[in-house]
Write an enzyme that holds these catalytic residues in place. Sequence first.
Site, mmCIF file in Angstrom:
data_model
loop_
_atom_site.group_PDB
_atom_site.id
_atom_site.type_symbol
_atom_site.label_atom_id
_atom_site.label_comp_id
_atom_site.label_asym_id
_atom_site.label_seq_id
_atom_site.Cartn_x
_atom_site.Cartn_y
_atom_site.Cartn_z
ATOM 1 C CD1 TRP A 1 7.333 6.666 -3.016
ATOM 2 C CD2 TRP A 1 6.799 7.018 -5.176
ATOM 3 N NE1 TRP A 1 8.505 6.797 -3.720
ATOM 4 C CE2 TRP A 1 8.210 7.016 -5.056
ATOM 5 C CE3 TRP A 1 6.231 7.220 -6.440
ATOM 6 C CZ2 TRP A 1 9.062 7.211 -6.141
ATOM 7 C CZ3 TRP A 1 7.074 7.434 -7.521
ATOM 8 C CH2 TRP A 1 8.482 7.420 -7.364
ATOM 9 C CG LEU B 1 8.865 -17.565 -3.245
ATOM 10 C CD1 LEU B 1 8.770 -17.496 -1.713
ATOM 11 C CD2 LEU B 1 9.311 -16.204 -3.800
ATOM 12 C CG HIS C 1 -0.320 1.961 -9.303
ATOM 13 N ND1 HIS C 1 -0.515 1.592 -7.993
ATOM 14 C CD2 HIS C 1 -1.429 2.673 -9.659
ATOM 15 C CE1 HIS C 1 -1.691 2.054 -7.575
ATOM 16 N NE2 HIS C 1 -2.264 2.713 -8.566
ATOM 17 C CB THR D 1 -13.196 -7.886 -4.956
ATOM 18 O OG1 THR D 1 -13.136 -7.793 -3.529
ATOM 19 C CG2 THR D 1 -12.837 -9.308 -5.364
ATOM 20 C CG ASP E 1 -2.108 0.914 1.048
ATOM 21 O OD1 ASP E 1 -2.358 1.380 -0.075
ATOM 22 O OD2 ASP E 1 -2.792 1.189 2.065
HETATM 23 C C1 IPE Z 1 -5.531 -2.778 -0.383
HETATM 24 O O1 IPE Z 1 -5.212 -1.453 -0.464
HETATM 25 C C2 IPE Z 1 -5.413 -3.440 -1.713
HETATM 26 C C3 IPE Z 1 -4.063 -3.541 -2.261
HETATM 27 C C4 IPE Z 1 -2.948 -3.121 -1.706
HETATM 28 C C5 IPE Z 1 -3.994 -4.196 -3.525
HETATM 29 P P1 IPE Z 1 -6.297 -0.287 -0.657
HETATM 30 O O2 IPE Z 1 -5.519 0.964 -0.694
HETATM 31 O O3 IPE Z 1 -7.173 -0.609 -1.790
HETATM 32 O O4 IPE Z 1 -7.157 -0.414 0.686
HETATM 33 P P2 IPE Z 1 -8.021 0.670 1.451
HETATM 34 O O5 IPE Z 1 -9.030 1.177 0.483
HETATM 35 O O6 IPE Z 1 -7.094 1.736 1.911
HETATM 36 O O7 IPE Z 1 -8.622 -0.077 2.603
HETATM 37 C C1 IPE Z 2 -1.629 0.223 -3.331
HETATM 38 O O1 IPE Z 2 -1.401 1.585 -3.451
HETATM 39 C C2 IPE Z 2 -1.721 -0.448 -4.664
HETATM 40 C C3 IPE Z 2 -3.079 -0.855 -5.050
HETATM 41 C C4 IPE Z 2 -4.155 -0.723 -4.345
HETATM 42 C C5 IPE Z 2 -3.205 -1.450 -6.347
HETATM 43 P P1 IPE Z 2 -2.572 2.647 -3.397
HETATM 44 O O2 IPE Z 2 -2.905 3.049 -4.779
HETATM 45 O O3 IPE Z 2 -3.701 2.144 -2.581
HETATM 46 O O4 IPE Z 2 -1.831 3.834 -2.651
HETATM 47 P P2 IPE Z 2 -2.484 4.897 -1.671
HETATM 48 O O5 IPE Z 2 -3.116 4.133 -0.548
HETATM 49 O O6 IPE Z 2 -3.477 5.668 -2.454
HETATM 50 O O7 IPE Z 2 -1.317 5.723 -1.218
HETATM 51 MG MG MG Z 3 -4.149 2.370 -0.599
#
Ligand code: IPE
Ligand code: IPE
Ligand code: MG
Length: 236
Positions: free
Chosen positions: A21, A127, A33, A62, A16
Amino acid sequence: MSTFEKLPRHVAIIMDGNGRWAKKHKLKVAMGHRKGTEALRSIIRESSDLGIEALSLYAFSTENWKREPQEVEALMGLILEFFSSEIDELDEKNVCIRILGDKAGLPEKQRQVLMEAEERTGKNTGLKLNIAINYGGRAEIAMAVRKICEKVQKGEMQPEDIDEGAVARHLYTHGLPDVDLLIRTSGEMRLSNFLLYQCAYAEFMFPAVLWPDFDLAAYHEALHAFGSRERRFGGR
Ligand code: IPE
Ligand code: IPE
Ligand code: MG
């Protein structure tokens, strides 16, 4: 090379912080990403080199379909890119890839690439790399219940056969040990529907660092901290 007293068998990571970033660096979210996939590469490589048994990474939930179409498209593009650029090396490293989640709900191209990766590496003995894409923990449990009901209906299983192990054997993670260590980067302290059943006795760590900045030093720190946790599993 660090040495570790006690390594987890199964590490799960909620990657996350890519969005924050990107914002911090005044870049588009897609660039966050993309940068995140670099961290992904090095953590996979290190887990394999350390001899960790299983690594589960949360790549797309999801619930992530709720995001802007542009962002979803960028993520889907990165999935293709990641697998086509990494598959040879992963296969060489004897990594066995498994996708956790509903592949049927993905675009055709992504579905194909993911199935090919699973097929190509299915017999590898190194792994066990699980990548959660279009994954939700509640959906996974519902799917397991549905599969079990179908078996009961066909007379292949009896209601009294349904115990904790039987449920586990019908999850995407069948055959893998429970999660020992769950890491979520970016300081958020929630599961966001990741591996609900498998994390029952996991040790949780919430490093503040954003996922693209999660380097080997940060990973080692989490692994060392795991070694010093006292796990009791309800015992004295
Ligand atoms: C969880 O992160 C999903 C992934 C890292 C793929 P999110 O950023 O989607 O979760 P919430 O919305 O903060 O709970
Ligand atoms: C996690 O990074 C990656 C995915 C959910 C795919 P985020 O996109 O949720 O990053 P923040 O939480 O907005 O910083
Ligand atoms: Mg996030």
